[in-house]
Design a protein around this motif. Structure first.
Motif, short mmCIF file in Angstrom:
data_model
loop_
_atom_site.label_atom_id
_atom_site.label_comp_id
_atom_site.label_asym_id
_atom_site.label_seq_id
_atom_site.Cartn_x
_atom_site.Cartn_y
_atom_site.Cartn_z
N SER A 13 0.84 -1.20 0.00
CA SER A 13 0.00 0.00 0.00
C SER A 13 0.88 1.24 0.00
CB SER A 13 -0.90 0.04 1.24
OG SER A 13 -1.59 -1.17 1.41
N PHE A 14 2.04 1.12 0.64
CA PHE A 14 3.01 2.21 0.61
C PHE A 14 4.42 1.63 0.66
CE2 PHE A 14 4.09 2.22 5.10
CZ PHE A 14 2.94 1.74 5.72
N THR A 15 5.37 2.40 0.15
CA THR A 15 6.76 1.95 0.06
C THR A 15 7.68 3.03 0.61
OG1 THR A 15 6.94 2.85 -2.17
CG2 THR A 15 6.36 0.51 -1.97
N MET A 16 8.91 2.61 0.92
CA MET A 16 9.91 3.55 1.41
C MET A 16 11.28 3.10 0.95
SD MET A 16 11.04 4.54 5.29
CE MET A 16 12.14 3.16 5.48
N ALA A 17 12.10 4.04 0.53
CA ALA A 17 13.51 3.79 0.23
C ALA A 17 14.28 4.95 0.85
CB ALA A 17 13.75 3.72 -1.27
N GLN A 18 15.11 4.62 1.84
CA GLN A 18 15.81 5.67 2.57
C GLN A 18 17.28 5.31 2.73
OE1 GLN A 18 14.88 6.34 6.84
NE2 GLN A 18 14.44 8.43 6.18
N THR A 19 18.15 6.23 2.37
CA THR A 19 19.58 6.02 2.56
C THR A 19 19.99 6.58 3.91
OG1 THR A 19 20.13 8.09 1.44
CG2 THR A 19 20.12 6.08 0.09
N LEU A 30 14.99 -0.47 2.15
CA LEU A 30 13.93 -0.58 1.15
C LEU A 30 12.82 -1.42 1.76
CD1 LEU A 30 12.83 -0.29 -1.77
CD2 LEU A 30 14.14 -2.35 -2.34
N SER A 31 11.61 -0.86 1.82
CA SER A 31 10.51 -1.60 2.44
C SER A 31 9.18 -1.25 1.80
CB SER A 31 10.46 -1.34 3.95
OG SER A 31 10.21 0.03 4.20
N PRO A 38 -4.05 -9.49 8.36
CA PRO A 38 -2.96 -8.76 9.01
C PRO A 38 -2.24 -7.80 8.05
CG PRO A 38 -2.18 -10.92 8.38
CD PRO A 38 -3.64 -10.84 8.00
N THR A 39 -1.50 -6.85 8.61
CA THR A 39 -0.61 -6.00 7.83
C THR A 39 0.64 -6.81 7.54
OG1 THR A 39 -1.44 -3.97 8.83
CG2 THR A 39 0.76 -3.87 7.88
N ARG A 40 1.05 -6.85 6.26
CA ARG A 40 2.22 -7.65 5.87
C ARG A 40 3.28 -6.72 5.29
NH1 ARG A 40 0.21 -12.46 2.34
NH2 ARG A 40 -0.38 -10.77 0.97
N THR A 41 4.50 -6.82 5.81
CA THR A 41 5.57 -5.88 5.47
C THR A 41 6.84 -6.59 5.04
OG1 THR A 41 4.70 -4.33 7.12
CG2 THR A 41 6.94 -3.94 6.34
N PHE A 42 7.43 -6.12 3.93
CA PHE A 42 8.75 -6.56 3.48
C PHE A 42 9.74 -5.48 3.87
CE2 PHE A 42 12.07 -6.23 0.22
CZ PHE A 42 12.65 -7.48 0.34
N ASN A 43 10.82 -5.87 4.56
CA ASN A 43 11.87 -4.93 4.98
C ASN A 43 13.22 -5.44 4.52
OD1 ASN A 43 10.38 -3.09 6.80
ND2 ASN A 43 10.01 -4.96 7.95
N SER A 44 14.07 -4.54 4.05
CA SER A 44 15.44 -4.93 3.70
C SER A 44 16.41 -3.81 4.05
CB SER A 44 15.55 -5.27 2.21
OG SER A 44 15.35 -4.13 1.42
N MET A 45 17.63 -4.20 4.36
CA MET A 45 18.74 -3.27 4.61
C MET A 45 19.87 -3.71 3.71
SD MET A 45 17.74 -1.09 6.90
CE MET A 45 19.14 -0.35 7.71
N ASN A 72 7.23 -9.59 7.72
CA ASN A 72 6.50 -9.81 8.96
C ASN A 72 5.02 -9.52 8.79
OD1 ASN A 72 6.01 -6.97 9.70
ND2 ASN A 72 8.22 -6.88 9.99
N MET A 73 4.25 -10.14 9.66
CA MET A 73 2.81 -9.98 9.68
C MET A 73 2.38 -9.48 11.05
SD MET A 73 3.51 -12.68 7.24
CE MET A 73 4.18 -13.76 8.35
N LEU A 74 1.61 -8.39 11.04
CA LEU A 74 1.10 -7.81 12.28
C LEU A 74 -0.42 -7.82 12.23
CD1 LEU A 74 3.38 -4.64 12.49
CD2 LEU A 74 3.61 -6.72 13.84
#
Length: 133
Positions: A13-19, A30-31, A38-45, A72-74
């Motif tokens: 639904s929304f994304t983020m890329a932050q250095t 990048l997430s 549940p809310t399902r989120t992909f996170n990476s570093m 993860n699932m919340l």
């Protein structure tokens, strides 16, 4: 950002890329999150090869703060599932320095907290704005 997780489509639904700087190294967070129950989120570093050109291939490693990812699932704010990816790859195919956006693809495999194998396939992202922390 979208992918297939547990054989089902997942779309952020929304994304983020932050250095940012982490341990003296340039890193990209990048997430993407799919809101719902549940809310399902992909996170990476990802440790960047070149902080001025984010394009490249980043192999995921287990037990490493560098080039790591999880899903993860919340549900109602409580963690109901977590997959740590032991292998896979995030590829930033294009970095538009003028627009400060990234596009690429990804896949990953790992295990959930009970040891069950899980996979994330056919991952894609396009035109995600990159911000600096």
């Amino acid at each position: 950002m979208s992918a297939t997780f547990e054989g089902k489509p997942w779309t952020a639904s929304f994304t983020m890329a932050q250095t940012m700087q982490m341990g003296g190294k340039p890193v990209l967070n990048l997430s993407g999150a799919e809101q719902g129950s549940p809310t399902r989120t992909f996170n990476s570093m990802l440790v960047l090869k070149d902080p001025n050109d984010l394009a490249g291939s980043y192999k995921l490693k287990t037990g490493s703060a560098a080039n790591s990812a999880n899903f993860n699932m919340l549900d109602s704010g409580a963690m109901v599932g977590l997959v740590r990816f032991a292998s896979g790859e995030i590829v930033i195919d294009k970095y538009d320095a003028a627009a400060r956006t990234i596009s690429g693809h990804f896949s990953a495999s790992g295990k959930d907290e009970s040891g069950k194998p899980e996979g994330l396939t056919d991952g894609k992202f396009s035109g995600i704005p990159v911000t600096a922390q």
